[in-house]
Design a protein around this motif. Structure first.
Motif, PDB file in Angstrom:
ATOM      1  N   ALA A 159       0.960  -6.429  -3.402  1.00 17.52           N
ATOM      2  CA  ALA A 159      -0.027  -7.375  -3.944  1.00 17.52           C
ATOM      3  C   ALA A 159      -0.374  -8.231  -2.644  1.00 17.52           C
ATOM      4  CB  ALA A 159       0.707  -8.203  -4.879  1.00 17.52           C
ATOM      5  N   VAL A 160      -1.353  -8.723  -2.673  1.00 14.96           N
ATOM      6  CA  VAL A 160      -2.103  -9.521  -1.423  1.00 14.96           C
ATOM      7  C   VAL A 160      -1.899 -11.037  -2.113  1.00 14.96           C
ATOM      8  CG1 VAL A 160      -4.042 -10.423  -0.221  1.00 14.96           C
ATOM      9  CG2 VAL A 160      -3.995  -8.004  -0.872  1.00 14.96           C
ATOM     10  N   LEU A 161      -1.335 -11.699  -1.105  1.00 18.15           N
ATOM     11  CA  LEU A 161      -1.007 -13.350  -1.442  1.00 18.15           C
ATOM     12  C   LEU A 161      -1.812 -14.231  -0.792  1.00 18.15           C
ATOM     13  CD1 LEU A 161       2.968 -12.851  -0.920  1.00 18.15           C
ATOM     14  CD2 LEU A 161       1.895 -12.932  -2.985  1.00 18.15           C
ATOM     15  N   GLY A 162      -2.399 -15.207  -1.170  1.00 17.86           N
ATOM     16  CA  GLY A 162      -2.929 -16.236  -0.745  1.00 17.86           C
ATOM     17  C   GLY A 162      -2.196 -17.245   0.000  1.00 17.86           C
ATOM     18  N   GLU A 163      -2.901 -18.013   0.446  1.00 14.95           N
ATOM     19  CA  GLU A 163      -2.187 -19.383   1.526  1.00 14.95           C
ATOM     20  C   GLU A 163      -1.180 -19.933   0.804  1.00 14.95           C
ATOM     21  OE1 GLU A 163      -4.798 -21.396   4.695  1.00 14.95           O
ATOM     22  OE2 GLU A 163      -5.949 -21.173   2.826  1.00 14.95           O
ATOM     23  N   ASP A 164      -1.480 -20.256  -0.576  1.00 15.22           N
ATOM     24  CA  ASP A 164      -0.311 -20.842  -1.409  1.00 15.22           C
ATOM     25  C   ASP A 164       0.865 -19.909  -1.732  1.00 15.22           C
ATOM     26  OD1 ASP A 164      -1.608 -18.868  -3.154  1.00 15.22           O
ATOM     27  OD2 ASP A 164      -2.447 -20.413  -4.633  1.00 15.22           O
ATOM     28  N   GLY A 165       0.835 -18.565  -1.229  1.00 15.43           N
ATOM     29  CA  GLY A 165       2.012 -17.758  -1.600  1.00 15.43           C
ATOM     30  C   GLY A 165       1.810 -17.092  -2.949  1.00 15.43           C
ATOM     31  N   ASP A 166       0.717 -17.539  -3.829  1.00 20.89           N
ATOM     32  CA  ASP A 166       0.464 -16.724  -5.065  1.00 20.89           C
ATOM     33  C   ASP A 166      -0.221 -15.329  -4.881  1.00 20.89           C
ATOM     34  OD1 ASP A 166       1.932 -18.625  -6.625  1.00 20.89           O
ATOM     35  OD2 ASP A 166       0.224 -19.674  -7.115  1.00 20.89           O
ATOM     36  N   ILE A 167      -0.179 -14.553  -5.720  1.00 26.20           N
ATOM     37  CA  ILE A 167      -1.042 -13.438  -5.558  1.00 26.20           C
ATOM     38  C   ILE A 167      -2.654 -13.509  -5.845  1.00 26.20           C
ATOM     39  CG2 ILE A 167      -1.804 -11.174  -6.928  1.00 26.20           C
ATOM     40  CD1 ILE A 167       1.108 -11.128  -8.007  1.00 26.20           C
ATOM     41  N   SER A 168      -3.385 -13.212  -4.895  1.00 24.45           N
ATOM     42  CA  SER A 168      -4.719 -13.493  -4.586  1.00 24.45           C
ATOM     43  C   SER A 168      -5.399 -12.320  -5.438  1.00 24.45           C
ATOM     44  CB  SER A 168      -5.122 -13.690  -3.353  1.00 24.45           C
ATOM     45  OG  SER A 168      -6.631 -13.754  -3.400  1.00 24.45           O
ATOM     46  N   TYR A 169      -6.120 -12.724  -6.244  1.00 26.31           N
ATOM     47  CA  TYR A 169      -7.208 -11.266  -7.118  1.00 26.31           C
ATOM     48  C   TYR A 169      -8.653 -11.177  -6.639  1.00 26.31           C
ATOM     49  CZ  TYR A 169      -3.204 -11.210 -10.243  1.00 26.31           C
ATOM     50  OH  TYR A 169      -1.770 -11.023 -10.770  1.00 26.31           O
ATOM     51  N   ASP A 170      -8.780 -11.934  -5.680  1.00 21.44           N
ATOM     52  CA  ASP A 170     -10.427 -12.191  -4.983  1.00 21.44           C
ATOM     53  C   ASP A 170     -10.427 -11.899  -3.583  1.00 21.44           C
ATOM     54  OD1 ASP A 170      -9.461 -14.433  -4.364  1.00 21.44           O
ATOM     55  OD2 ASP A 170     -11.007 -15.705  -5.473  1.00 21.44           O
ATOM     56  N   THR A 171      -9.894 -10.931  -2.982  1.00 22.83           N
ATOM     57  CA  THR A 171      -9.922 -10.448  -1.453  1.00 22.83           C
ATOM     58  C   THR A 171     -10.748  -9.151  -1.455  1.00 22.83           C
ATOM     59  OG1 THR A 171      -7.853  -9.180  -1.224  1.00 22.83           O
ATOM     60  CG2 THR A 171      -7.748 -11.561  -1.259  1.00 22.83           C
ATOM     61  N   PRO A 172     -11.442  -8.974  -0.157  1.00 20.35           N
ATOM     62  CA  PRO A 172     -11.952  -7.656  -0.093  1.00 20.35           C
ATOM     63  C   PRO A 172     -11.163  -6.473  -0.024  1.00 20.35           C
ATOM     64  CG  PRO A 172     -12.645  -9.064   1.466  1.00 20.35           C
ATOM     65  CD  PRO A 172     -11.489  -9.685   0.687  1.00 20.35           C
ATOM     66  N   VAL A 173      -9.787  -6.816  -0.011  1.00 17.73           N
ATOM     67  CA  VAL A 173      -8.803  -5.620  -0.112  1.00 17.73           C
ATOM     68  C   VAL A 173      -8.582  -5.213  -1.509  1.00 17.73           C
ATOM     69  CG1 VAL A 173      -6.378  -4.889   0.514  1.00 17.73           C
ATOM     70  CG2 VAL A 173      -7.533  -6.434   1.981  1.00 17.73           C
ATOM     71  N   THR A 174      -8.479  -5.989  -2.383  1.00 19.14           N
ATOM     72  CA  THR A 174      -8.296  -5.399  -3.829  1.00 19.14           C
ATOM     73  C   THR A 174      -8.314  -6.614  -4.615  1.00 19.14           C
ATOM     74  OG1 THR A 174      -6.762  -4.193  -5.521  1.00 19.14           O
ATOM     75  CG2 THR A 174      -5.614  -5.864  -3.565  1.00 19.14           C
ATOM     76  N   ASP A 175      -8.507  -6.507  -5.944  1.00 20.39           N
ATOM     77  CA  ASP A 175      -8.817  -7.409  -7.032  1.00 20.39           C
ATOM     78  C   ASP A 175      -7.339  -7.299  -8.016  1.00 20.39           C
ATOM     79  OD1 ASP A 175      -9.503  -5.380  -8.380  1.00 20.39           O
ATOM     80  OD2 ASP A 175     -11.176  -5.912  -8.977  1.00 20.39           O
ATOM     81  N   ASP A 176      -6.245  -6.637  -7.529  1.00 22.36           N
ATOM     82  CA  ASP A 176      -5.271  -6.393  -8.454  1.00 22.36           C
ATOM     83  C   ASP A 176      -4.243  -5.978  -7.606  1.00 22.36           C
ATOM     84  OD1 ASP A 176      -3.782  -6.190 -10.585  1.00 22.36           O
ATOM     85  OD2 ASP A 176      -4.944  -4.583 -11.526  1.00 22.36           O
ATOM     86  N   VAL A 177      -3.102  -5.559  -8.197  1.00 22.16           N
ATOM     87  CA  VAL A 177      -2.003  -4.947  -7.209  1.00 22.16           C
ATOM     88  C   VAL A 177      -2.476  -3.416  -7.069  1.00 22.16           C
ATOM     89  CG1 VAL A 177      -0.087  -6.569  -8.142  1.00 22.16           C
ATOM     90  CG2 VAL A 177      -0.553  -4.272  -9.380  1.00 22.16           C
ATOM     91  N   ILE A 178      -1.699  -3.034  -6.135  1.00 20.63           N
ATOM     92  CA  ILE A 178      -2.084  -1.398  -5.656  1.00 20.63           C
ATOM     93  C   ILE A 178      -0.684  -0.861  -5.603  1.00 20.63           C
ATOM     94  CG2 ILE A 178      -2.822   0.320  -4.129  1.00 20.63           C
ATOM     95  CD1 ILE A 178      -4.437  -2.167  -2.877  1.00 20.63           C
ATOM     96  N   GLY A 179      -0.515   0.244  -6.655  1.00 22.19           N
ATOM     97  CA  GLY A 179       0.833   1.059  -6.764  1.00 22.19           C
ATOM     98  C   GLY A 179       0.734   2.247  -6.101  1.00 22.19           C
ATOM     99  N   TYR A 180       1.656   3.046  -6.270  1.00 23.22           N
ATOM    100  CA  TYR A 180       1.966   4.290  -5.955  1.00 23.22           C
ATOM    101  C   TYR A 180       1.739   4.771  -4.507  1.00 23.22           C
ATOM    102  CZ  TYR A 180       2.008   4.692 -10.912  1.00 23.22           C
ATOM    103  OH  TYR A 180       2.297   4.877 -12.189  1.00 23.22           O
ATOM    104  N   LEU A 181       2.252   3.885  -3.643  1.00 21.74           N
ATOM    105  CA  LEU A 181       2.150   3.645  -2.112  1.00 21.74           C
ATOM    106  C   LEU A 181       3.343   4.405  -1.413  1.00 21.74           C
ATOM    107  CD1 LEU A 181       0.545   0.018  -1.754  1.00 21.74           C
ATOM    108  CD2 LEU A 181      -0.703   2.422  -1.736  1.00 21.74           C
TER     109      LEU A 181
END
Length: 91
Positions: free
Chosen positions: A52-74
């Motif tokens: 999951a991508v984290l924002g500056e606050d350390g929480d999951i960020s759902y609005d980045t160019p990388v992804t809008d969710d978690v990414i699994g099966y990696l």
């Protein structure tokens, strides 16, 4: 650039709910990643990882160019690829 090998995992032993590993790492650009592999993560029962991508606050960020969710099966190489994308994000 930080890579999978730089992650320092800690064990999760919350039986029977979650058994596996987890790690969080923040980067100089203010973003970070949470990487897990446990009994309830996407791919965890197959030895794969979820990120999951984290924002500056350390929480999951759902609005980045990388992804809008978690990414699994990696695999480890996939995790490194996503970590590099996150490290290249502009804040």
């Amino acid at each position: 650039m930080k890579k999978f090998e730089d992650l320092e995992f800690e064990k999760i032993e919350d039986a029977p709910f979650q058994i596996g590993v987890k790690c969080r790492m923040m980067f100089e650009n203010g973003y970070g990643v949470s990487v897990v592999s446990h009994t309830h993560s996407y791919g965890g029962t197959k030895g794969l990882f979820e990120i999951a991508v984290l924002g500056e606050d350390g929480d999951i960020s759902y609005d980045t160019p990388v992804t809008d969710d978690v990414i699994g099966y990696l695999n480890q190489e996939d995790v490194t690829d996503i970590m590099e994308q996150v490290q290249n994000l502009k804040n």
